[in-house]
Motif scaffolding. Structure first.
Motif, PDB file in Angstrom:
ATOM      1  N   LEU A  24      38.110 -16.801 -10.202  1.00 54.46           N
ATOM      2  CA  LEU A  24      37.569 -15.874 -11.186  1.00 54.46           C
ATOM      3  C   LEU A  24      38.566 -15.689 -12.324  1.00 54.46           C
ATOM      4  N   ASN A  25      38.075 -15.307 -13.458  1.00 51.20           N
ATOM      5  CA  ASN A  25      38.889 -15.198 -14.659  1.00 51.20           C
ATOM      6  C   ASN A  25      40.051 -14.225 -14.479  1.00 51.20           C
ATOM      7  N   ASP A  26      41.270 -14.687 -14.796  1.00 47.77           N
ATOM      8  CA  ASP A  26      42.435 -13.786 -14.813  1.00 47.77           C
ATOM      9  C   ASP A  26      42.971 -13.613 -16.236  1.00 47.77           C
ATOM     10  N   ARG A  27      42.217 -14.124 -17.210  1.00 49.36           N
ATOM     11  CA  ARG A  27      42.532 -14.025 -18.642  1.00 49.36           C
ATOM     12  C   ARG A  27      43.721 -14.893 -19.056  1.00 49.36           C
ATOM     13  N   SER A  28      44.244 -15.726 -18.171  1.00 44.82           N
ATOM     14  CA  SER A  28      45.407 -16.550 -18.501  1.00 44.82           C
ATOM     15  C   SER A  28      45.056 -17.677 -19.466  1.00 44.82           C
ATOM     16  N   ASN A  29      43.739 -17.963 -19.609  1.00 44.57           N
ATOM     17  CA  ASN A  29      43.347 -19.038 -20.525  1.00 44.57           C
ATOM     18  C   ASN A  29      43.371 -18.603 -21.989  1.00 44.57           C
ATOM     19  N   GLY A  30      43.567 -17.318 -22.219  1.00 46.37           N
ATOM     20  CA  GLY A  30      43.672 -16.820 -23.590  1.00 46.37           C
ATOM     21  C   GLY A  30      42.363 -16.709 -24.341  1.00 46.37           C
ATOM     22  N   LYS A  31      41.232 -17.011 -23.686  1.00 44.81           N
ATOM     23  CA  LYS A  31      39.944 -16.946 -24.368  1.00 44.81           C
ATOM     24  C   LYS A  31      39.540 -15.488 -24.578  1.00 44.81           C
ATOM     25  N   PRO A  32      39.008 -15.159 -25.757  1.00 40.22           N
ATOM     26  CA  PRO A  32      38.532 -13.786 -25.982  1.00 40.22           C
ATOM     27  C   PRO A  32      37.276 -13.512 -25.161  1.00 40.22           C
ATOM     28  N   LEU A  33      37.086 -12.266 -24.803  1.00 41.36           N
ATOM     29  CA  LEU A  33      35.867 -11.865 -24.110  1.00 41.36           C
ATOM     30  C   LEU A  33      34.693 -11.898 -25.081  1.00 41.36           C
ATOM     31  N   ARG A  34      33.546 -12.352 -24.613  1.00 40.79           N
ATOM     32  CA  ARG A  34      32.367 -12.461 -25.465  1.00 40.79           C
ATOM     33  C   ARG A  34      31.517 -11.185 -25.439  1.00 40.79           C
ATOM     34  N   VAL A  35      31.404 -10.579 -24.273  1.00 43.22           N
ATOM     35  CA  VAL A  35      30.505  -9.435 -24.083  1.00 43.22           C
ATOM     36  C   VAL A  35      31.254  -8.193 -23.611  1.00 43.22           C
ATOM     37  N   LEU A  36      32.109  -8.360 -22.621  1.00 43.73           N
ATOM     38  CA  LEU A  36      32.814  -7.216 -22.052  1.00 43.73           C
ATOM     39  C   LEU A  36      33.856  -6.675 -23.021  1.00 43.73           C
ATOM     40  N   SER A  37      34.004  -5.361 -23.046  1.00 44.74           N
ATOM     41  CA  SER A  37      35.094  -4.729 -23.790  1.00 44.74           C
ATOM     42  C   SER A  37      36.335  -4.700 -22.892  1.00 44.74           C
ATOM     43  N   GLU A  38      37.468  -4.349 -23.465  1.00 39.89           N
ATOM     44  CA  GLU A  38      38.677  -4.226 -22.645  1.00 39.89           C
ATOM     45  C   GLU A  38      38.510  -3.117 -21.604  1.00 39.89           C
ATOM     46  N   GLU A  39      37.800  -2.062 -21.971  1.00 42.29           N
ATOM     47  CA  GLU A  39      37.519  -0.991 -21.012  1.00 42.29           C
ATOM     48  C   GLU A  39      36.647  -1.502 -19.878  1.00 42.29           C
ATOM     49  N   ASP A  40      35.631  -2.307 -20.217  1.00 41.96           N
ATOM     50  CA  ASP A  40      34.794  -2.931 -19.189  1.00 41.96           C
ATOM     51  C   ASP A  40      35.636  -3.792 -18.260  1.00 41.96           C
ATOM     52  N   TRP A  41      36.555  -4.557 -18.840  1.00 45.91           N
ATOM     53  CA  TRP A  41      37.374  -5.476 -18.051  1.00 45.91           C
ATOM     54  C   TRP A  41      38.235  -4.720 -17.047  1.00 45.91           C
ATOM     55  N   GLN A  42      38.855  -3.649 -17.479  1.00 48.19           N
ATOM     56  CA  GLN A  42      39.686  -2.861 -16.571  1.00 48.19           C
ATOM     57  C   GLN A  42      38.830  -2.216 -15.481  1.00 48.19           C
ATOM     58  N   PHE A  43      37.644  -1.786 -15.831  1.00 50.04           N
ATOM     59  CA  PHE A  43      36.730  -1.206 -14.839  1.00 50.04           C
ATOM     60  C   PHE A  43      36.355  -2.262 -13.797  1.00 50.04           C
ATOM     61  N   TRP A  44      36.071  -3.476 -14.259  1.00 47.89           N
ATOM     62  CA  TRP A  44      35.737  -4.600 -13.373  1.00 47.89           C
ATOM     63  C   TRP A  44      36.874  -4.863 -12.384  1.00 47.89           C
ATOM     64  N   LEU A  45      38.084  -4.917 -12.880  1.00 50.07           N
ATOM     65  CA  LEU A  45      39.227  -5.198 -12.004  1.00 50.07           C
ATOM     66  C   LEU A  45      39.428  -4.097 -10.975  1.00 50.07           C
ATOM     67  N   HIS A  46      39.228  -2.847 -11.353  1.00 52.78           N
ATOM     68  CA  HIS A  46      39.506  -1.714 -10.477  1.00 52.78           C
ATOM     69  C   HIS A  46      38.392  -1.461  -9.464  1.00 52.78           C
ATOM     70  N   ASN A  47      37.153  -1.691  -9.884  1.00 54.02           N
ATOM     71  CA  ASN A  47      36.013  -1.304  -9.045  1.00 54.02           C
ATOM     72  C   ASN A  47      35.246  -2.472  -8.431  1.00 54.02           C
ATOM     73  N   GLY A  48      35.464  -3.677  -8.940  1.00 49.10           N
ATOM     74  CA  GLY A  48      34.758  -4.823  -8.380  1.00 49.10           C
ATOM     75  C   GLY A  48      33.349  -5.004  -8.905  1.00 49.10           C
ATOM     76  N   TYR A  49      32.954  -4.199  -9.877  1.00 41.73           N
ATOM     77  CA  TYR A  49      31.652  -4.382 -10.521  1.00 41.73           C
ATOM     78  C   TYR A  49      31.732  -3.906 -11.961  1.00 41.73           C
ATOM     79  N   VAL A  50      30.756  -4.316 -12.762  1.00 41.13           N
ATOM     80  CA  VAL A  50      30.692  -3.883 -14.157  1.00 41.13           C
ATOM     81  C   VAL A  50      29.237  -3.922 -14.599  1.00 41.13           C
TER      82      VAL A  50
END
Length: 314
Positions: A24-50
């Motif tokens: 799963l994406n760990d953001r190491s590829n440097g690609k910008p997010l297309r849909v998720l915001s940074e807040e969404d991303w942190q929520f995904w990592l912490h809760n396992g869903y978005v």
């Protein structure tokens, strides 16, 4: 049946692999997010869903919702039509009376799968573009009444000890803003603390049905057109519909990295789409009426849909 079906005895969807060889994406590829915001991303990592808001237009969600009533031969305005014995026996008994709709390849399901925003959300989660979509079904979850009960069980579709690299998803086809009306529930705390939790459990514990008695349950609210994506390591389930008069309506959609090297699976997927053929598995009994094949044409796919199916290469 999908070739080398690894889902004969487990709940997961057999139209893709149990786990991806990609991470799963760990953001190491440097690609910008297309849909998720940074807040969404942190929520995904912490809760396992978005939740992806407005993943498909509301009118597109409503169109499929209305069709599901027709397909199930039920009237949304007549509660007496809502309750009937299941057409096919479910091997996974816990899903009995939860309202699974055995339709997989209708045009309206494919329209949602091949929506750009849905695809872009999954590319954010995986960090790569070459994806296949699951060929999955829908859900009409009716209020519980005597003779049509079910428990809101919490489970994993894949044994978390195998560390599956997989995600699952559900698209709301009608508003789910009442916690009593059924819908998605999960246990993010167990998702976060699994490694320490498991050492407190008996050696013979059920690897698919955790004891969640000491955990708080999160009951997720959604609006029509919203897409919920969750990590397969997140314990989850359908909550009981105790609303009395409201119906939870949803479509299951997920994507994972394409597997063009698995030619047998690719050909099965194409046949499933072309011939309107349902997956077979522990949680997938199919429709004995065979209506998809006899009443509805093969779905028309756009360029993205053909790639998500595997009919065209990425």
């Amino acid at each position: 049946m999908a070739p080398d079906n690894a889902h004969k005895d487990i709940p997961g969807n057999p139209s893709t692999a149990k786990s991806s060889t990609s991470k799963l994406n760990d953001r190491s590829n440097g690609k910008p997010l297309r849909v998720l915001s940074e807040e969404d991303w942190q929520f995904w990592l912490h809760n396992g869903y978005v939740i992806v808001k407005n993943a498909v237009p509301k009118e597109q969600a409503t169109r499929l919702a209305e069709f599901l009533w027709e397909f199930e031969e039920k009237n949304p305005n007549d509660t007496e039509t809502w309750y009937a014995p299941p057409r096919a026996e479910m091997q996974m008994k816990e899903l009995t009376n939860t309202g699974m709709v055995e339709i997989y390849n209708h045009q309206y399901l494919w329209d949602n799968r091949q929506t750009q925003r849905v695809y872009d959300a999954f590319t954010d989660i995986w960090g790569e573009d070459k994806l296949w979509v699951t060929i999955d079904r829908a859900n009409l979850n009716f209020p519980i009444r005597p003779g049509f009960e079910y428990k809101g069980f919490i489970h994993w579709d894949y044994d978390p000890e195998t560390k599956p690299q997989n995600v699952q998803g559900v698209l709301a086809l009608a508003n789910q803003d009442d916690e009593q009306m059924g819908g998605f529930q999960c246990v993010p705390e167990l998702y976060r603390t699994y490694e320490t939790w498991k050492v407190t459990q008996p050696a013979d514990r059920n690897h698919f049905r955790p004891d969640v008695s000491r955990f708080d349950m999160v009951k997720v609210k959604m609006q029509a057109g919203d897409l919920l994506i969750f990590n397969s390591l997140l314990p989850h389930g359908i909550r009981p519909n105790n609303s009395g008069n409201k119906v939870r309506i949803a479509q299951y959609i997920a994507m994972m990295p394409a597997q063009p090297e698995d030619e047998a699976l690719r050909q099965w997927r194409i046949t499933s789409w072309r011939e309107r053929q349902a997956p077979e598995g522990y949680a997938f009994p199919g429709d004995p009426r065979n209506w998809e094949k006899t009443k509805y044409p093969t779905a028309v796919l756009n360029a993205l849909g053909r790639k998500l199916l595997g009919a065209d290469p990425w």
